[in-house]
Design an enzyme around this catalytic site. Structure first.
Site, PDB file in Angstrom:
ATOM      1  N   LYS A  82       0.894  -1.190   0.052  1.00 39.46           N
ATOM      2  CA  LYS A  82       0.090  -0.107  -0.074  1.00 39.46           C
ATOM      3  C   LYS A  82       0.847   1.339   0.087  1.00 39.46           C
ATOM      4  O   LYS A  82       1.762   1.308   0.654  1.00 39.46           O
ATOM      5  CB  LYS A  82      -0.960  -0.014   1.188  1.00 39.46           C
ATOM      6  CG  LYS A  82      -2.043   1.031   1.436  1.00 39.46           C
ATOM      7  CD  LYS A  82      -3.060   0.787   2.472  1.00 39.46           C
ATOM      8  CE  LYS A  82      -3.871   2.015   2.626  1.00 39.46           C
ATOM      9  NZ  LYS A  82      -4.777   1.586   3.936  1.00 39.46           N
ATOM     10  N   SER A 155      -9.834   1.955   2.846  1.00 40.28           N
ATOM     11  CA  SER A 155      -8.669   2.691   2.061  1.00 40.28           C
ATOM     12  C   SER A 155      -7.486   1.727   1.358  1.00 40.28           C
ATOM     13  O   SER A 155      -6.770   2.133   0.542  1.00 40.28           O
ATOM     14  CB  SER A 155      -7.891   3.668   2.961  1.00 40.28           C
ATOM     15  OG  SER A 155      -6.989   2.997   3.996  1.00 40.28           O
ATOM     16  N   SER A 179     -10.290  -0.618   7.245  1.00 40.90           N
ATOM     17  CA  SER A 179      -9.450  -0.536   5.811  1.00 40.90           C
ATOM     18  C   SER A 179      -8.873  -1.764   5.010  1.00 40.90           C
ATOM     19  O   SER A 179      -8.336  -1.736   3.952  1.00 40.90           O
ATOM     20  CB  SER A 179      -8.762   0.678   5.801  1.00 40.90           C
ATOM     21  OG  SER A 179      -9.572   1.816   5.796  1.00 40.90           O
TER      22      SER A 179
END
Length: 448
Positions: A82, A155, A179
């Protein structure tokens, strides 16, 4: 073996093919990069693809494995990170205009562990801006491989989309209110929010330092366990039988719950009973206060982190991101302190519930993947995180696994929660459920 088969094998099976000489890390990495080139325009899962570095890492892994130097299960396995996670010499944008050209000088601790494990990093995955729950217009939304007209979640949606579409074998996400687990639910994956503090988040850009977790997203709980082991240097494989286990259902119903999600969850509970488990309704007091408490903790911590940029570069944020940060300055100190006190009380309520059950289960999210992910400060955003947020407040390990599919063929997640520091048990239960649900061969529409 064609890509549709090769790029969906489990991590352990891939490792066995490497060690038998039937496949090489370089060959597999090239196929992943080709698949990214072909499918990512529709998915928008990656912000930065590090093809040259990945091929160098793969070549080194291949050389080491042939020489008998085995770094473990992730050796030569293509993964993704990420884009909140610092990577030395590779830009880390947090999907924000503010850090568009930011190139860290040091790797995050997670990255150092993964490098030591011999993992091959394909690049940095898309996320909502600073993990605040909405995409910045410069980067856009990551789309769902099961239906690219829908979100893959926020996210950590880029990580989830990449894994679900076979662009990589596993990926690292972060989770402050759901998330990891929400994108896992939307994309039919296993996504673990580990026990708070288990994974070192030094070098991961914070959203809310007392709520932030980093963890694995993978196509199975077994693969998630292997990635978590590489992230921490600890083993997490544990075989678990469902027979004789006692599961407590929480949050089965509530606002926004889609009937198709309830139907899949109830069918999953029936499968657990058929496997010899006992499934009972369980009450945990205080869950109706969680959404307010989470925001009372998260927003002031986020505001403190972003205070300097909000004062000097406010126009570079997405509008909703800026508004959410500014909300944090208005939270009274007393409200923040009371929310922190509530966290301790809530943790005690969960620990009391575990006196009578081995694990707690719930739907992971009230609905299947929507067209767009809601801002977490809005009404729909609160509902989306209602079942995931409690476990950020308590720090308990929580795992979403695919329990089945709704009427539109979209995945539905089931969440498993266990006692603190029982992450291996949580993942073991996830593996046992995945076997019982028998959904391993299902693949998303895109690229299958």
């Amino acid at each position: 073996m064609n890509d549709a088969d090769l790029l969906f094998v489990g991590v352990a099976q891939l490792g066995a093919l490497y060690r038998s000489g039937q496949l090489s890390p370089v060959e597999v990495t090239r196929r992943c990069l080709e698949r990214i080139e072909a499918l990512d325009p529709a998915l928008n899962a990656f912000i930065t693809v590090t093809a040259e570095q990945a091929l160098r890492q793969a070549a080194l892994a291949e050389q080491e494995l042939r020489a008998g130097h085995d770094r473990g299960p992730l050796h030569g396995v293509p993964i993704a990170l990420k884009d909140l996670i610092d990577t030395a010499g590779i830009r880390t944008t947090c999907a924000s205009r503010i850090l568009h050209g930011h190139i860290p000088q040091r790797d995050a601790v997670i990255v150092r562990h993964l490098n030591a494990a011999g993992a091959v990093s394909l690049g940095k995955t898309n996320c909502s801006e600073f993990a605040m729950g909405v995409p910045h217009p410069d980067y856009g939304q990551s789309n769902n491989p099961w239906d690219p007209a829908r979100t893959s979640g926020a996210s950590s949606g880029g990580s989830a989309a990449a894994v679900a579409a076979g662009l990589c074998f596993a990926a690292v996400g972060t989770d402050t209110g759901g998330s990891i687990r929400i994108p896992a639910s939307y994309c039919g994956l296993a996504g673990l929010k580990p026990t708070y503090g288990l994974v070192d988040v030094q070098g991961v850009f914070p959203l809310s330092w007392s709520l932030d977790h980093a963890g694995p997203l993978a196509r199975s709980s077994a693969d998630a366990a292997l990635l978590l082991g590489a992230m921490t240097g600890q083993p997490f494989q544990q075989e678990v039988s469902l027979n004789g286990k006692r599961f407590g259902i929480i949050q089965r119903s509530g606002p926004g719950m889609q009937p198709e999600v309830t139907a899949v969850f109830d069918a999953a509970c029936d499968t657990l009973r058929a496997a010899g488990a006992e499934v009972v309704s369980t009450e945990v007091p205080g869950l109706e206060q969680v959404d307010a408490a989470l925001l009372a903790v998260l927003l002031p911590e986020a505001a403190a982190i972003h205070a300097q940029w909000i004062g000097s570069r406010a126009d570079e944020y997405a509008d909703i991101t800026r508004q959410q940060i500014e909300m944090g300055f208005a939270v009274p100190a007393v409200t923040h302190v009371r929310a922190q006190q509530f966290r301790r009380w809530l943790t005690r309520q969960f620990l009391e519930a575990f006196r009578s059950v081995d694990a707690l289960i719930s739907p992971a999210v009230a609905w299947v993947a929507p067209k767009e992910d809601p801002a977490f400060t809005g009404g729909d955003g609160a509902v989306e995180g209602t079942r995931s947020s409690p476990h950020n407040l308590t720090g308990l390990p929580a795992l979403s696994v695919n329990a089945g599919f709704g009427e539109g063929g979209l995945p539905v997640g089931l969440q498993i929660v266990t006692r603190p520091h029982t992450d291996a048990l949580c993942l073991g239960l996830g593996s046992a459920m995945e076997t019982a649900f028998a959904l391993q061969k299902a693949r998303p529409a895109i690229g299958s």
